[in-house]
Write a protein that holds these residues in place. Structure first.
Motif, PDB file in Angstrom:
ATOM      1  N   VAL A  39       1.052  -1.198  -0.023  1.00 40.29           N
ATOM      2  CA  VAL A  39       0.026  -0.114   0.009  1.00 40.29           C
ATOM      3  C   VAL A  39       0.881   1.243  -0.058  1.00 40.29           C
ATOM      4  O   VAL A  39       1.856   1.287   1.101  1.00 40.29           O
ATOM      5  N   ASN A  40       0.659   2.133  -1.074  1.00 38.61           N
ATOM      6  CA  ASN A  40       1.504   3.323  -1.109  1.00 38.61           C
ATOM      7  C   ASN A  40       0.929   4.326  -0.215  1.00 38.61           C
ATOM      8  O   ASN A  40       1.277   5.561  -0.747  1.00 38.61           O
ATOM      9  N   TYR A  41       0.381   4.245   0.746  1.00 43.97           N
ATOM     10  CA  TYR A  41      -0.230   5.094   1.648  1.00 43.97           C
ATOM     11  C   TYR A  41       0.083   4.738   3.018  1.00 43.97           C
ATOM     12  O   TYR A  41       0.247   3.842   3.335  1.00 43.97           O
ATOM     13  N   PRO A  42      -0.120   5.681   4.193  1.00 47.25           N
ATOM     14  CA  PRO A  42       0.308   5.376   5.389  1.00 47.25           C
ATOM     15  C   PRO A  42      -0.936   4.647   6.021  1.00 47.25           C
ATOM     16  O   PRO A  42      -1.945   4.304   5.369  1.00 47.25           O
ATOM     17  N   PRO A  43      -0.589   3.673   7.283  1.00 45.88           N
ATOM     18  CA  PRO A  43      -1.495   2.982   7.700  1.00 45.88           C
ATOM     19  C   PRO A  43      -2.829   3.853   8.397  1.00 45.88           C
ATOM     20  O   PRO A  43      -2.495   4.891   8.623  1.00 45.88           O
ATOM     21  N   GLY A  44      -3.904   3.216   8.238  1.00 44.20           N
ATOM     22  CA  GLY A  44      -5.210   3.877   8.821  1.00 44.20           C
ATOM     23  C   GLY A  44      -5.970   4.760   7.895  1.00 44.20           C
ATOM     24  O   GLY A  44      -7.206   4.872   8.255  1.00 44.20           O
ATOM     25  N   GLY A  45      -5.436   4.698   6.786  1.00 49.17           N
ATOM     26  CA  GLY A  45      -6.305   5.522   5.670  1.00 49.17           C
ATOM     27  C   GLY A  45      -7.126   4.513   5.033  1.00 49.17           C
ATOM     28  O   GLY A  45      -7.119   3.227   5.341  1.00 49.17           O
ATOM     29  N   GLY A  46      -7.984   5.042   3.805  1.00 50.88           N
ATOM     30  CA  GLY A  46      -8.978   4.122   3.313  1.00 50.88           C
ATOM     31  C   GLY A  46      -8.221   3.106   2.404  1.00 50.88           C
ATOM     32  O   GLY A  46      -8.887   1.992   2.658  1.00 50.88           O
ATOM     33  N   THR A  47      -7.221   3.333   1.856  1.00 52.57           N
ATOM     34  CA  THR A  47      -6.677   2.228   1.039  1.00 52.57           C
ATOM     35  C   THR A  47      -6.008   1.135   1.911  1.00 52.57           C
ATOM     36  O   THR A  47      -6.207  -0.093   1.839  1.00 52.57           O
TER      37      THR A  47
END
Length: 326
Positions: A39-47
């Motif tokens: 996942v190319n976004y931080p933990p806890g977000g929608g992705t």
């Protein structure tokens, strides 16, 4: 002489048959080790939330561990570039959002090309964005925001990063409403949340997956939703189009593999994603979480073609919004 030639032909046929059988067994054996969902976004977000829900559901189907790893940075470009450099064997899959196809339009050196370096695996869900403010905000409606902006008041909006849909949609609001909200980028929606709640920024444009529960709990107030239709989870919330902003582009979650990944591996991964997404508990979670299921599901070829079209569509949105590559 003829006997020798016949014997050689027979040996070559046996060798070809053995290689073919080996290829079939190799395809049937996929995956042969744990599958990494990057996942190319931080933990806890929608992705991230969606990837972790699906990873748990996909483990039994694939017969291997499915591990979620986060590689945030540069609006998602860091993680996308890492997957582009990964072995094209199906064991590394990028789970990302629409910022993936926007990056090349707004970053000078994104480190990857979504059209050349990747093949689509599965579209997971359509993900609108919510315009949110703290429950104590003076803005009760989106019209209040527009009125303040048109009076020349200083306004700011939080996004989950440069080169992301929330950034471009915020700039599209500025363009169409003729206001000048200041863009304040964060490394993911959850990082923006404390400043939104504290009132350090006036509003946020964040993904519905992670924000809808907070709206339902009364921890945030939603003023509008992006996309062409209202959310089933928040049916009373108007769209930006209904409120006079003629911009209905919408985000999504999707999965991609490095270009050159064997077709059989891509098909196997697609089947695992589709099976997981069809589970009643996950379907319900997608709807209640503020997203829209993909019905019917797209094939890898359909998803690849759609993502490549969107590269051009978001490039035009960036141009209209006056966003210069950074």
């Amino acid at each position: 002489m003829n006997f020798t030639l016949s014997r050689r032909k027979a040996l070559l046929a046996m060798l070809a048959s053995t290689l073919s059988a080996g290829s079939v067994r190799a395809a049937d054996a996929f995956p042969s080790r744990p599958v990494r969902l990057l996942v190319n976004y931080p933990p806890g977000g929608g992705t991230d939330i969606m990837a972790r829900v699906l990873a748990e559901a996909m483990r039994d189907d694939l017969g291997q561990a499915v591990v979620v790893e986060n590689r945030p940075g540069a609006g998602g470009a860091v993680g996308a570039a890492e997957v582009a450099r990964s072995a094209a064997d199906g064991h590394t899959v990028l789970v990302t959002a629409a910022g993936f196809v926007i990056g090349p339009s707004v970053l000078r050196s994104p480190g990857y090309d979504p059209a050349k370096d990747f093949v689509g695996v599965a579209q997971i869900a359509i993900v609108p964005l919510l315009v949110v403010v703290p429950p104590t905000s003076r803005f009760k409606t989106f019209q209040d925001v527009l009125a303040a902006g048109r009076r020349g008041e200083s306004l700011s909006f939080a996004s989950f990063g440069n080169a992301t849909p929330s950034h471009l949609i915020g700039e599209a609001i500025n363009h169409h409403a003729k206001i000048s909200m200041l863009h304040v980028p964060y490394k993911g929606g959850m990082q923006a949340l404390p400043d939104i709640v504290a009132g350090s920024v006036d509003l946020g444009l964040l993904d519905a997956v992670s924000m809808t529960p907070l709206v339902q709990q009364g921890r945030l107030r939603a003023l509008a939703v992006t996309g062409p239709r209202r959310l089933p989870a928040l049916p009373g919330l108007p769209t930006l189009v209904e409120l006079g902003i003629p911009f209905d582009a919408v985000g999504w979650h999707g999965a991609f593999a490095p270009a050159g990944t064997p077709t059989a591996a891509v098909a196997r991964l697609n089947a695992a994603f589709v099976k997981a997404l069809a589970r009643p508990d996950i379907h319900k979670r997608i709807v209640e979480g503020g997203s829209v299921p993909i019905e019917p599901p797209l094939t890898p070829a359909q998803w690849t073609a759609q993502a490549r079209r969107e590269v051009g569509q978001w490039a035009e949105a960036a141009r209209m919004a006056g966003v210069e590559p950074a």
